[in-house]
Design an enzyme around this catalytic site. Structure first.
Site, PDB file in Angstrom:
ATOM      1  N   ASP A   1       0.831  -1.206   0.000  1.00 32.44           N
ATOM      2  CA  ASP A   1       0.000   0.000   0.000  1.00 32.44           C
ATOM      3  C   ASP A   1       0.866   1.257   0.000  1.00 32.44           C
ATOM      4  O   ASP A   1       0.801   2.075   0.901  1.00 32.44           O
ATOM      5  CB  ASP A   1      -0.935  -0.029   1.215  1.00 32.44           C
ATOM      6  CG  ASP A   1      -1.789  -1.286   1.256  1.00 32.44           C
ATOM      7  OD1 ASP A   1      -2.955  -1.232   0.857  1.00 32.44           O
ATOM      8  OD2 ASP A   1      -1.266  -2.347   1.663  1.00 32.44           O
TER       9      ASP A   1
ATOM     10  N   ASP B   1      -1.764  -2.887  -3.844  1.00 34.11           N
ATOM     11  CA  ASP B   1      -2.079  -1.462  -3.864  1.00 34.11           C
ATOM     12  C   ASP B   1      -0.774  -0.717  -4.120  1.00 34.11           C
ATOM     13  O   ASP B   1      -0.284   0.075  -3.318  1.00 34.11           O
ATOM     14  CB  ASP B   1      -2.767  -1.003  -2.576  1.00 34.11           C
ATOM     15  CG  ASP B   1      -4.275  -1.264  -2.625  1.00 34.11           C
ATOM     16  OD1 ASP B   1      -4.753  -1.847  -3.616  1.00 34.11           O
ATOM     17  OD2 ASP B   1      -4.967  -0.891  -1.657  1.00 34.11           O
TER      18      ASP B   1
ATOM     19  N   TYR C   1      -1.583   4.391  -6.266  1.00 32.18           N
ATOM     20  CA  TYR C   1      -2.830   5.059  -5.878  1.00 32.18           C
ATOM     21  C   TYR C   1      -3.135   6.198  -6.839  1.00 32.18           C
ATOM     22  O   TYR C   1      -2.248   6.748  -7.467  1.00 32.18           O
ATOM     23  CB  TYR C   1      -2.687   5.605  -4.447  1.00 32.18           C
ATOM     24  CG  TYR C   1      -2.793   4.546  -3.395  1.00 32.18           C
ATOM     25  CD1 TYR C   1      -4.031   4.117  -2.938  1.00 32.18           C
ATOM     26  CD2 TYR C   1      -1.649   3.931  -2.884  1.00 32.18           C
ATOM     27  CE1 TYR C   1      -4.138   3.126  -1.977  1.00 32.18           C
ATOM     28  CE2 TYR C   1      -1.744   2.946  -1.924  1.00 32.18           C
ATOM     29  CZ  TYR C   1      -2.990   2.547  -1.464  1.00 32.18           C
ATOM     30  OH  TYR C   1      -3.083   1.561  -0.519  1.00 32.18           O
TER      31      TYR C   1
ATOM     32  N   HIS D   1      -3.095  -9.714  -1.140  1.00 31.34           N
ATOM     33  CA  HIS D   1      -3.315  -8.318  -0.744  1.00 31.34           C
ATOM     34  C   HIS D   1      -4.210  -8.214   0.484  1.00 31.34           C
ATOM     35  O   HIS D   1      -3.929  -7.452   1.417  1.00 31.34           O
ATOM     36  CB  HIS D   1      -3.933  -7.517  -1.890  1.00 31.34           C
ATOM     37  CG  HIS D   1      -4.237  -6.095  -1.512  1.00 31.34           C
ATOM     38  ND1 HIS D   1      -3.247  -5.205  -1.140  1.00 31.34           N
ATOM     39  CD2 HIS D   1      -5.417  -5.407  -1.408  1.00 31.34           C
ATOM     40  CE1 HIS D   1      -3.798  -4.037  -0.832  1.00 31.34           C
ATOM     41  NE2 HIS D   1      -5.109  -4.136  -0.990  1.00 31.34           N
TER      42      HIS D   1
ATOM     43  N   HIS E   1     -10.264  -2.533   7.628  1.00 31.86           N
ATOM     44  CA  HIS E   1     -11.056  -3.461   6.820  1.00 31.86           C
ATOM     45  C   HIS E   1     -11.416  -4.742   7.566  1.00 31.86           C
ATOM     46  O   HIS E   1     -12.417  -5.382   7.254  1.00 31.86           O
ATOM     47  CB  HIS E   1     -10.297  -3.825   5.536  1.00 31.86           C
ATOM     48  CG  HIS E   1     -10.097  -2.676   4.604  1.00 31.86           C
ATOM     49  ND1 HIS E   1     -11.142  -2.033   3.972  1.00 31.86           N
ATOM     50  CD2 HIS E   1      -8.966  -2.043   4.198  1.00 31.86           C
ATOM     51  CE1 HIS E   1     -10.665  -1.064   3.209  1.00 31.86           C
ATOM     52  NE2 HIS E   1      -9.351  -1.037   3.336  1.00 31.86           N
TER      53      HIS E   1
ATOM     54  N   HIS F   1      -3.432  -4.211   2.480  1.00 32.36           N
ATOM     55  CA  HIS F   1      -4.831  -3.771   2.494  1.00 32.36           C
ATOM     56  C   HIS F   1      -5.143  -2.885   3.691  1.00 32.36           C
ATOM     57  O   HIS F   1      -5.569  -1.746   3.504  1.00 32.36           O
ATOM     58  CB  HIS F   1      -5.785  -4.961   2.432  1.00 32.36           C
ATOM     59  CG  HIS F   1      -7.190  -4.580   2.037  1.00 32.36           C
ATOM     60  ND1 HIS F   1      -7.471  -3.725   0.994  1.00 32.36           N
ATOM     61  CD2 HIS F   1      -8.400  -4.948   2.550  1.00 32.36           C
ATOM     62  CE1 HIS F   1      -8.780  -3.590   0.878  1.00 32.36           C
ATOM     63  NE2 HIS F   1      -9.355  -4.306   1.812  1.00 32.36           N
ATOM     64  N   ASP F   2      -4.999  -3.376   4.913  1.00 28.38           N
ATOM     65  CA  ASP F   2      -5.112  -2.489   6.062  1.00 28.38           C
ATOM     66  C   ASP F   2      -3.795  -1.741   6.205  1.00 28.38           C
ATOM     67  O   ASP F   2      -2.714  -2.356   6.210  1.00 28.38           O
ATOM     68  CB  ASP F   2      -5.424  -3.276   7.339  1.00 28.38           C
ATOM     69  CG  ASP F   2      -6.918  -3.431   7.557  1.00 28.38           C
ATOM     70  OD1 ASP F   2      -7.685  -2.597   7.031  1.00 28.38           O
ATOM     71  OD2 ASP F   2      -7.335  -4.381   8.245  1.00 28.38           O
TER      72      ASP F   2
END
Length: 325
Positions: A41, A74, A77, A206, A215, A241-242
């Protein structure tokens, strides 16, 4: 003749064939050990402390003499890449992770934000011509001798992206028909794990299976993927993800759930009042994770944006004495 054909067909059906997952050979060090960093991320053109995290990754990467980097998705972005020539690739990757120690292969999976752009752009060999470190596929296997790492495309598992995409448009080319895609992927993962003789079995995706972050748990993965991991002796499930750093021990198996999704923008104080059973560590700031493996030992370390060690976890494997066999 017909009877013989039936017997041969039965033998073939009994074999475990995982031909769909491409395999990459990753040599370990001369002493058989392996070390790598895990980041998720992250792709924000250096903003939200992405550059600062990258700097500390370079320092730790040099200290550990890492063999490669794992990205948990991710990667770019807010909506992935617009195509293989999107300048965001160099602005968020090539120009950010510049340390000598990070000039190694980056093994990457797609996250949900990556699917909101041209998902196939990140899979393109054109990106490898721009930056040879980059290797991103939907799902694949890295055979690193002491460890086998299976990268799993988790975004298609999540029902809400199909049933309630909100204002987002997802690039499902290569995924539809979804049911067949997921079924085939699960079979391939199960086959690969069953056949693996690696000392350490690692799965990367992910989305979290277990998390107390924003999440939380991903029920689709808990239902469909987790039983396969438990049945086949997986040691670590690593995800992003988180936007946090997190370590949860499974209460029903030796699996360790490791979240490294803090490569740039983090969510301070966004902790769910969820099942905290097995929780070993949680940090709601930016950072990354390192992994060191030998035939007998594993060490997982989480670092913050300043390179400070936040959490360390060690595990051992029993060595078989072949001389007495």
């Amino acid at each position: 003749m017909g009877q013989h054909w039936f017997i041969i067909w039965g033998i073939i059906c009994g074999l475990c064939v995982s031909a769909e997952l491409e395999r990459f050979e990753q040599p370990s060090k001369g002493d058989g050990s392996l070390s790598f960093l895990v980041i998720g991320d992250w792709g924000r053109r250096g903003a939200f402390n992405q550059s600062q995290v990258a700097f500390q990754m370079g320092k730790i990467g040099e200290k550990l003499d890492i063999d490669f980097v794992v990205s948990t998705g991710d990667n770019f972005y807010d909506n992935g890449l617009s195509g293989p020539h999107d300048p965001a690739f160099e602005e968020s990757f090539t120009n950010i992770y510049t340390a000598d120690s990070l000039q190694k292969r980056w093994y990457s999976v797609l996250g949900n934000h990556d699917y909101r752009g041209d998902a196939e752009a990140q899979l393109s060999s054109l990106l490898r011509k721009i930056d040879s470190r980059w290797l991103c596929l939907r799902s694949f296997i890295v055979d690193a001798e002491v460890a086998e790492i299976i990268f799993v495309d988790t975004t298609p598992f999540v029902n809400s992206y199909f049933l309630d995409p909100e204002d987002h448009t997802y690039d499902w080319r290569g995924v539809n028909p979804r049911k067949h895609y997921i079924s085939s992927l699960l079979k391939d993962v199960e086959c690969a794990l069953r056949e693996s003789s690696a000392k350490w079995k690692i799965v990367v995706g992910h989305h979290a299976i277990r998390s107390i972050g924003h999440h939380g748990d991903t029920p689709e993965l808990a239902t469909h993927l987790l039983p396969i991991l438990k049945a086949n002796g997986v040691d670590f499930y690593m995800n992003g993800h988180d936007h946090c750093l997190e370590h949860i021990s499974d209460t029903e198996s030796p699996i360790q759930f490791l979240t490294s999704g803090a490569g740039s923008k983090a969510w301070r104080g966004d902790v769910g009042r969820r099942n905290r059973e097995g929780l070993k560590f949680f940090y709601d700031g930016q950072g990354f994770m390192s992994v060191e493996l030998t035939q007998s030992d594993a060490e997982i370390v989480f670092y913050d944006v300043y390179g400070k060690i936040l959490h360390t976890w060690n595990a051992g494997k029993q060595l078989v004495d072949h001389s007495s066999m």
